[in-house]
Design a protein around this motif. Structure first.
Motif, mmCIF file in Angstrom:
data_model
loop_
_atom_site.group_PDB
_atom_site.id
_atom_site.type_symbol
_atom_site.label_atom_id
_atom_site.label_comp_id
_atom_site.label_asym_id
_atom_site.label_seq_id
_atom_site.Cartn_x
_atom_site.Cartn_y
_atom_site.Cartn_z
ATOM 1 N N GLN A 35 0.828 -1.189 0.000
ATOM 2 C CA GLN A 35 0.000 0.000 0.000
ATOM 3 C C GLN A 35 0.874 1.255 0.000
ATOM 4 O O GLN A 35 1.900 1.307 0.681
ATOM 5 C CB GLN A 35 -0.871 -0.028 1.260
ATOM 6 N N LEU A 36 0.480 2.254 -0.763
ATOM 7 C CA LEU A 36 1.204 3.523 -0.806
ATOM 8 C C LEU A 36 0.648 4.492 0.229
ATOM 9 O O LEU A 36 -0.557 4.737 0.281
ATOM 10 C CB LEU A 36 1.100 4.148 -2.199
ATOM 11 N N ILE A 37 1.550 5.057 1.039
ATOM 12 C CA ILE A 37 1.232 6.155 1.939
ATOM 13 C C ILE A 37 1.960 7.373 1.398
ATOM 14 O O ILE A 37 3.173 7.317 1.164
ATOM 15 C CB ILE A 37 1.700 5.880 3.384
ATOM 16 N N TYR A 38 1.255 8.480 1.187
ATOM 17 C CA TYR A 38 1.948 9.658 0.646
ATOM 18 C C TYR A 38 1.211 10.921 1.082
ATOM 19 O O TYR A 38 0.242 10.865 1.840
ATOM 20 C CB TYR A 38 2.058 9.560 -0.882
ATOM 21 N N GLY A 39 1.683 12.073 0.605
ATOM 22 C CA GLY A 39 1.219 13.353 1.093
ATOM 23 C C GLY A 39 -0.130 13.844 0.630
ATOM 24 O O GLY A 39 -0.547 14.949 0.997
ATOM 25 N N GLY A 40 -0.850 13.057 -0.172
ATOM 26 C CA GLY A 40 -2.241 13.358 -0.482
ATOM 27 C C GLY A 40 -2.516 14.339 -1.600
ATOM 28 O O GLY A 40 -3.686 14.654 -1.867
ATOM 29 N N ALA A 41 -1.495 14.844 -2.291
ATOM 30 C CA ALA A 41 -1.718 15.820 -3.359
ATOM 31 C C ALA A 41 -1.914 15.138 -4.711
ATOM 32 O O ALA A 41 -1.499 13.994 -4.918
ATOM 33 C CB ALA A 41 -0.549 16.799 -3.451
ATOM 34 N N LYS A 42 -2.541 15.859 -5.642
ATOM 35 C CA LYS A 42 -2.769 15.318 -6.987
ATOM 36 C C LYS A 42 -1.811 15.899 -8.008
ATOM 37 O O LYS A 42 -1.905 15.606 -9.199
ATOM 38 C CB LYS A 42 -4.207 15.587 -7.421
ATOM 39 N N LEU A 43 -0.850 16.731 -7.562
ATOM 40 C CA LEU A 43 0.064 17.411 -8.472
ATOM 41 C C LEU A 43 1.446 16.757 -8.476
ATOM 42 O O LEU A 43 1.829 16.061 -7.543
ATOM 43 C CB LEU A 43 0.213 18.883 -8.071
ATOM 44 N N ALA A 48 1.342 11.785 -9.818
ATOM 45 C CA ALA A 48 1.648 10.744 -10.804
ATOM 46 C C ALA A 48 1.807 9.385 -10.133
ATOM 47 O O ALA A 48 1.318 8.360 -10.630
ATOM 48 C CB ALA A 48 2.919 11.111 -11.571
ATOM 49 N N LEU A 49 2.492 9.373 -8.994
ATOM 50 C CA LEU A 49 2.703 8.133 -8.254
ATOM 51 C C LEU A 49 1.377 7.544 -7.788
ATOM 52 O O LEU A 49 1.101 6.353 -7.984
ATOM 53 C CB LEU A 49 3.613 8.418 -7.059
ATOM 54 N N ALA A 50 0.547 8.382 -7.185
ATOM 55 C CA ALA A 50 -0.743 7.910 -6.686
ATOM 56 C C ALA A 50 -1.634 7.416 -7.829
ATOM 57 O O ALA A 50 -2.271 6.354 -7.722
ATOM 58 C CB ALA A 50 -1.447 9.033 -5.920
ATOM 59 N N ASP A 51 -1.675 8.172 -8.917
ATOM 60 C CA ASP A 51 -2.524 7.804 -10.047
ATOM 61 C C ASP A 51 -2.123 6.457 -10.636
ATOM 62 O O ASP A 51 -2.981 5.641 -10.993
ATOM 63 C CB ASP A 51 -2.466 8.882 -11.133
ATOM 64 N N ARG A 52 -0.819 6.215 -10.736
ATOM 65 C CA ARG A 52 -0.358 4.968 -11.324
ATOM 66 C C ARG A 52 -0.682 3.781 -10.425
ATOM 67 O O ARG A 52 -1.118 2.723 -10.911
ATOM 68 C CB ARG A 52 1.146 5.026 -11.601
ATOM 69 N N VAL A 53 -0.488 3.945 -9.116
ATOM 70 C CA VAL A 53 -0.842 2.860 -8.196
ATOM 71 C C VAL A 53 -2.331 2.545 -8.295
ATOM 72 O O VAL A 53 -2.734 1.382 -8.391
ATOM 73 C CB VAL A 53 -0.471 3.231 -6.739
ATOM 74 N N LEU A 54 -3.156 3.578 -8.305
ATOM 75 C CA LEU A 54 -4.605 3.383 -8.390
ATOM 76 C C LEU A 54 -5.012 2.718 -9.700
ATOM 77 O O LEU A 54 -5.887 1.840 -9.724
ATOM 78 C CB LEU A 54 -5.323 4.720 -8.236
ATOM 79 N N LEU A 56 -3.457 0.641 -11.382
ATOM 80 C CA LEU A 56 -3.063 -0.771 -11.363
ATOM 81 C C LEU A 56 -3.841 -1.572 -10.316
ATOM 82 O O LEU A 56 -3.576 -2.761 -10.121
ATOM 83 C CB LEU A 56 -1.556 -0.887 -11.084
ATOM 84 N N GLY A 57 -4.778 -0.914 -9.660
ATOM 85 C CA GLY A 57 -5.596 -1.607 -8.672
ATOM 86 C C GLY A 57 -5.027 -1.602 -7.268
ATOM 87 O O GLY A 57 -5.539 -2.313 -6.395
ATOM 88 N N GLY A 58 -3.994 -0.810 -7.035
ATOM 89 C CA GLY A 58 -3.404 -0.750 -5.707
ATOM 90 C C GLY A 58 -4.136 0.214 -4.788
ATOM 91 O O GLY A 58 -5.026 0.957 -5.219
ATOM 92 N N LYS A 59 -3.745 0.210 -3.524
ATOM 93 C CA LYS A 59 -4.357 1.071 -2.522
ATOM 94 C C LYS A 59 -3.444 2.252 -2.213
ATOM 95 O O LYS A 59 -2.224 2.092 -2.092
ATOM 96 C CB LYS A 59 -4.648 0.291 -1.245
ATOM 97 N N VAL A 60 -4.052 3.426 -2.069
ATOM 98 C CA VAL A 60 -3.296 4.652 -1.803
ATOM 99 C C VAL A 60 -3.951 5.406 -0.655
ATOM 100 O O VAL A 60 -5.138 5.743 -0.720
ATOM 101 C CB VAL A 60 -3.233 5.571 -3.040
ATOM 102 N N THR A 79 -7.903 5.823 -2.120
ATOM 103 C CA THR A 79 -8.546 4.811 -1.287
ATOM 104 C C THR A 79 -9.014 5.427 0.021
ATOM 105 O O THR A 79 -10.116 5.144 0.517
ATOM 106 C CB THR A 79 -7.562 3.659 -0.999
ATOM 107 N N LYS A 80 -8.147 6.298 0.580
ATOM 108 C CA LYS A 80 -8.472 7.013 1.813
ATOM 109 C C LYS A 80 -7.651 8.289 1.865
ATOM 110 O O LYS A 80 -6.460 8.270 1.538
ATOM 111 C CB LYS A 80 -8.161 6.135 3.033
ATOM 112 N N LEU A 81 -8.289 9.399 2.251
ATOM 113 C CA LEU A 81 -7.584 10.667 2.429
ATOM 114 C C LEU A 81 -7.826 11.177 3.846
ATOM 115 O O LEU A 81 -8.962 11.409 4.240
ATOM 116 C CB LEU A 81 -8.047 11.710 1.418
ATOM 117 N N TYR A 82 -6.739 11.339 4.598
ATOM 118 C CA TYR A 82 -6.824 11.917 5.936
ATOM 119 C C TYR A 82 -6.428 13.386 5.858
ATOM 120 O O TYR A 82 -5.403 13.727 5.257
ATOM 121 C CB TYR A 82 -5.877 11.199 6.898
ATOM 122 N N VAL A 83 -7.212 14.236 6.464
ATOM 123 C CA VAL A 83 -6.889 15.665 6.553
ATOM 124 C C VAL A 83 -6.560 15.963 8.008
ATOM 125 O O VAL A 83 -7.397 15.778 8.898
ATOM 126 C CB VAL A 83 -8.057 16.544 6.074
#
Length: 204
Positions: A35-43, A48-54, A56-60, A79-83
């Motif tokens: 599972q990818l954990i990252y900073g939550g941005a779309k830029l 790019a990292l989040a979009d590619r994981v998603l 391919l069916g992965g969780k972000v 998959t989940k966004l924490y603010v």
């Protein structure tokens, strides 16, 4: 190891290799069911990292402080966004959620996040691996400087060895899978430094 936190830029950077590396890392994560954990941005590289994981069916899982939701433009398709209330809360949650940490090319924020989580490992606050994904030689100068800190006896060699540096995502993740934290303590370093300082002071 179930989740990997990736610190990276909210900009794409100058070289196309950076975005290509994000895709390659994403593929390696999904292949290992990580599972990818990252900073939550779309830029930038982050998006790019989040979009590619998603794709391919992965969780972000994204974690972003509320004052950056509009500035970094929070990704709404995760998959989940924490603010969180603050940057500190963001970093703490990312550490709690992840089993390993990777820094890809990025700016001051990326470096700060990586150095903090690496420091926590040195202090024994966690025993999770940390690494640099050295895309297109981006971290070459930093790696040279870190070697200099060892030569000048501000960092112990086993503590530097805790930080993986790889140009290949697969090799980096393979290293994480077999990681064993060193038994040497940061506090030993402090004790030795204090003893040395006291000895030198007695010469004055």
């Amino acid at each position: 190891m179930k989740s990997v936190c990736v610190y990276c830029g909210s900009n794409p950077g100058r070289k196309p290799e950076y975005l290509r590396a994000a895709n390659t890392l994403a593929e390696a994560l999904v292949e290992r069911n990580l599972q990818l954990i990252y900073g939550g941005a779309k830029l930038g590289i982050m998006g790019a990292l989040a979009d590619r994981v998603l794709s391919l069916g992965g969780k972000v899982i994204g974690v972003i402080p509320e004052d950056l939701v509009t500035k970094e433009i929070a990704h709404t398709g995760l998959t989940k966004l924490y603010v969180t209330k603050s940057m500190h809360a963001r970093k703490t949650m990312m550490v709690e959620l992840a089993d390993a940490f990777v820094a890809m090319p990025g700016g001051v924020g990326t470096l700060e996040e990586l150095f903090e989580v690496w420091t926590w490992a040195q202090l024994g606050l966690h025993q999770k691996p940390c690494g640099l994904l050295n895309v297109a030689g981006y971290f070459d100068s930093l790696s040279e400087f870190l070697a200099h800190t060892v030569a000048e006896e501000f960092v112990k060699a086993p503590h530097l060895d805790m930080l993986f540096v790889e140009s290949n995502a697969t090799n980096l993740l393979n290293g994480f899978a077999s990681y064993q934290p060193p038994e040497i303590s940061k506090w030993v370093e402090r004790t030795e430094a204090e003893a040395f300082t006291q000895k030198e002071s007695q010469k004055l």
